[in-house]
Design an enzyme around this catalytic site. Structure first.
Site, PDB file in Angstrom:
ATOM      1  N   SER A 161       1.586  -6.482   2.303  1.00  0.00           N
ATOM      2  CA  SER A 161       2.066  -5.153   1.946  1.00  0.00           C
ATOM      3  C   SER A 161       3.519  -5.060   2.242  1.00  0.00           C
ATOM      4  O   SER A 161       4.013  -5.345   3.169  1.00  0.00           O
ATOM      5  CB  SER A 161       1.095  -3.993   2.345  1.00  0.00           C
ATOM      6  N   TYR A 174      -2.817   0.785   8.966  1.00  0.00           N
ATOM      7  CA  TYR A 174      -2.862  -0.132   7.899  1.00  0.00           C
ATOM      8  C   TYR A 174      -1.479  -1.166   8.004  1.00  0.00           C
ATOM      9  O   TYR A 174      -1.415  -2.224   7.906  1.00  0.00           O
ATOM     10  CB  TYR A 174      -2.586   0.695   6.559  1.00  0.00           C
TER      11      TYR A 174
END
Length: 278
Positions: A161, A174
């Site tokens: 990400s 996350y």
């Protein structure tokens, strides 16, 4: 349309989290190139929807229920895949996501906003997010890795990400988990290099998915303040589309294109990483 990679025809790909917005498109594209796809989700029904789409287009796929945090279920999935397809050539570690108990309400401390502050975050929610993204990648790589090593040109593709490079506000668990994915990708690449197993990752920029939709879109479909920040910081001035990932996927999967490439994380981000803001 991307030209067919005939080199991939007949190979077997395992895609965890394969019913997700991004990974389902990856599975469908691989199937278009003649890859047999094994879609793994916690519930087989979600994966079956992707399988049905692949089969309608003339491809080959199966759906298997397994939890990437449950070793036994992954072992059972591996055995079913081997029994059905005979082996495994490619693993895409796409399972992951976020959890409300690991998200702060405000971007910075001191902002008055209803919801959890950093000090209110539940350690169980935090651990769940880290586990589903990182530990699930570790376990799937471990369980399917032994079979991958039997393949002629095996590869693992992890899903990272933008938040792995520059952690997004509100999502500390996350972000930390995805940063770990980058590091783990490099570690595995070195560990398995001489065995012939290539390990790389894709770091998507900002794509609309089931996990982030509530953060990026208002109920009426308009952009949130957070989305406007993202678009402002993305030189191409749009969110990514799932199709934007497919060329990079095929490049990294096909050793005739990327046979000397291992241990990298490729940003697919519309220029987000390159932009300083001025």
């Amino acid at each position: 349309m991307i030209p067919i990679h005939e080199n991939l025809t007949g190979r077997v790909a395992v895609i965890t989290g394969g019913s997700g917005v991004l990974c389902s498109k990856m599975a469908e594209e691989l199937a278009r190139h003649g890859v047999k796809a094994a879609i793994i989700n916690r519930t087989a029904e979600k994966g079956q929807q992707v399988v049905d789409q692949i089969r309608q287009s003339g491809g080959t796929a199966i759906s298997i229920a397994a939890d990437v945090l449950d070793r036994a279920s992954l072992v059972n999935a591996r055995e079913e895949i081997i029994e059905t397809f005979g082996g495994i050539d490619l693993l895409i570690n796409g399972a992951g996501g976020n959890h409300p108990d690991a998200i702060t309400a405000s971007e910075i401390h001191g902002e008055e906003e209803e919801g959890k502050s950093f000090f209110d975050l539940d350690e169980n929610g935090f651990s769940q997010v880290f586990s589903s993204n990182f530990t699930g990648t570790f376990l799937a790589s471990q369980i399917f890795g032994k079979e991958l090593l039997k393949a002629e040109a095996p590869a693992i593709l992890n899903i990272s990400s933008m938040s792995s490079y520059s952690p997004m506000t509100k999502v500390p668990a996350y972000s930390a988990a995805k940063a770990s994915i980058n590091n783990f990708t490099m570690w595995m690449a070195v560990h398995f290099a001489e065995a012939g197993l290539r390990v790389n990752a894709i770091a998507p920029g900002f794509f609309l998915t089931k996990q982030n939709r509530d953060l990026l879109l208002n109920k009426d479909g308009s952009l949130t303040a957070r989305s406007n920040k993202i678009i402002t910081a993305t030189p191409m001035k749009r969110f990514g589309q799932p199709e934007d990932l497919l060329g990079t996927l095929l490049w990294l999967a096909d050793e005739s294109y990327s046979g000397f490439v291992t241990g990298i994380t490729v940003p697919v981000d519309g220029g987000f990483m390159a932009y300083s803001g001025v």
